[in-house]
Motif scaffolding. Sequence first.
Motif, PDB file in Angstrom:
ATOM      1  N   SER A  11       2.603  -4.808   4.097  1.00  8.64           N
ATOM      2  CA  SER A  11       3.561  -3.922   4.748  1.00  8.64           C
ATOM      3  C   SER A  11       4.699  -4.784   5.274  1.00  8.64           C
ATOM      4  O   SER A  11       4.520  -5.981   5.512  1.00  8.64           O
ATOM      5  CB  SER A  11       2.914  -3.128   5.878  1.00  8.64           C
ATOM      6  N   THR A  28       0.827  -1.195   0.000  1.00  5.66           N
ATOM      7  CA  THR A  28       0.000   0.000   0.000  1.00  5.66           C
ATOM      8  C   THR A  28       0.866   1.251   0.000  1.00  5.66           C
ATOM      9  O   THR A  28       0.555   2.217  -0.673  1.00  5.66           O
ATOM     10  CB  THR A  28      -0.930   0.039   1.223  1.00  5.66           C
ATOM     11  N   ASP A  67      -2.482  -8.511  -0.961  1.00  4.34           N
ATOM     12  CA  ASP A  67      -2.537  -7.062  -1.129  1.00  4.34           C
ATOM     13  C   ASP A  67      -2.498  -6.389   0.236  1.00  4.34           C
ATOM     14  O   ASP A  67      -2.488  -7.064   1.264  1.00  4.34           O
ATOM     15  CB  ASP A  67      -3.739  -6.635  -1.963  1.00  4.34           C
ATOM     16  N   GLN A  68      -2.439  -5.072   0.236  1.00  2.49           N
ATOM     17  CA  GLN A  68      -2.370  -4.267   1.442  1.00  2.49           C
ATOM     18  C   GLN A  68      -1.195  -4.702   2.329  1.00  2.49           C
ATOM     19  O   GLN A  68      -1.301  -4.719   3.551  1.00  2.49           O
ATOM     20  CB  GLN A  68      -3.690  -4.319   2.218  1.00  2.49           C
TER      21      GLN A  68
END
Length: 129
Positions: A126, A91, A123-124
Amino acid sequence: MKKKVFILGLILVGVGFGVYKYLYQGHRDIATEEANYTATVNDIFNAFTTNDSLANAKYLDKTVALRGKISTIDFENKIVTVDEKVSARFTGKLPESIKPQDSINLKGRLVGFDDLLEEIQMDQCSIVK
């Protein structure tokens, strides 16, 4: 009569507010969520190749923390491939310090398994320190 109309109006406003709050819930913040599962890339990959329906039921749309080695990095699209088996879309901006063959711990939402490419999609994501 006016009292019944007033009470009915209050009930309708209350139900409308409840429906609105249910439909427009806040978005998940995967970076601050606790991971549901922590594993290596190979553990999750083997789960999907062994029984994908069971693995989907267990991991799909869950926050997963993975560890492995970086295979490729696409800084422009913010995508990192880990162990050539996980495609992780980040992200935020990727740190310039990461490079291929570095070990990485990442956390993100598992979106699914691509049978054609034999790749886990996340996804998203970190980086976890």
